[in-house]
Design a protein around this motif. Structure first.
Motif: not given
Length: 170
Positions: A48-63
């Motif tokens: 779950l924590i790894k999923g949150m970290v990966e989502r944050l990275i994806d969000d920043f890449d999209e931004l």
């Protein structure tokens, strides 16, 4: 969509109650699903924590991809400023503090390596680009700990000065 709802619930618990309160049962309750439903998507708290970290990275890449800058560093700076102005960096502080394990932050280390190396050779002044990227990290870190420190006027001044560093001198 269910995975995002689970990650949202986990982030809300971290923000509201801290990392000690982050349990699979608490996340399932907050998301309105059974613990089995949560385990179907995330087999452990670490997943779950790894999923949150990966989502944050994806969000920043999209931004970053959405920014109009001509160079990678300009887009990185603009994405950082959008994040700071919107308070997004607080999510990072909360999620990364919950990891409790260096292994769970491996995707973030990989992303940081990419963000700080990508496109440097193509920059008009690679050293200035690296300085701006490092300044972004400092701004991000300070804003995570004291979001009220920099006013909009402060951010505008920083933005102008950092963008000036990226322009080749004539």
């Amino acid at each position: 969509m269910r995975r995002d709802e689970l990650l949202d619930a986990a982030e809300q618990i971290l923000c509201d109650q801290g990392s000690a309160a982050l349990t699979l049962s608490a996340v399932a309750d907050r998301a309105g699903v059974s613990k089995g439903g949560l385990l179907y998507h995330y087999g452990s708290k670490e997943a779950l924590i790894k999923g949150m970290v990966e989502r944050l990275i994806d969000d920043f890449d999209e931004l970053m991809a959405a920014q109009p800058g001509e160079t990678y560093t300009e887009r990185y700076l603009d994405a950082t400023l959008v994040s700071v102005r919107s308070g997004r960096q607080r999510r990072w502080a909360v999620v990364t503090s919950a990891s409790g394990s260096i292994d769970l932050l491996a995707p973030l280390r990989d992303a940081m390596t990419r963000w700080h190396r990508e496109g440097l050779a193509e920059e008009p002044d690679p050293v200035a680009a690296q300085i701006v990227r490092l300044a972004c990290e400092g701004l991000w870190d300070v804003a995570s700990h004291d979001p009220e420190l920099n006013t909009e006027a402060d951010l505008q001044s920083l933005e102008l000065r950092l963008k000036a560093l990226l322009r080749p001198s004539a």
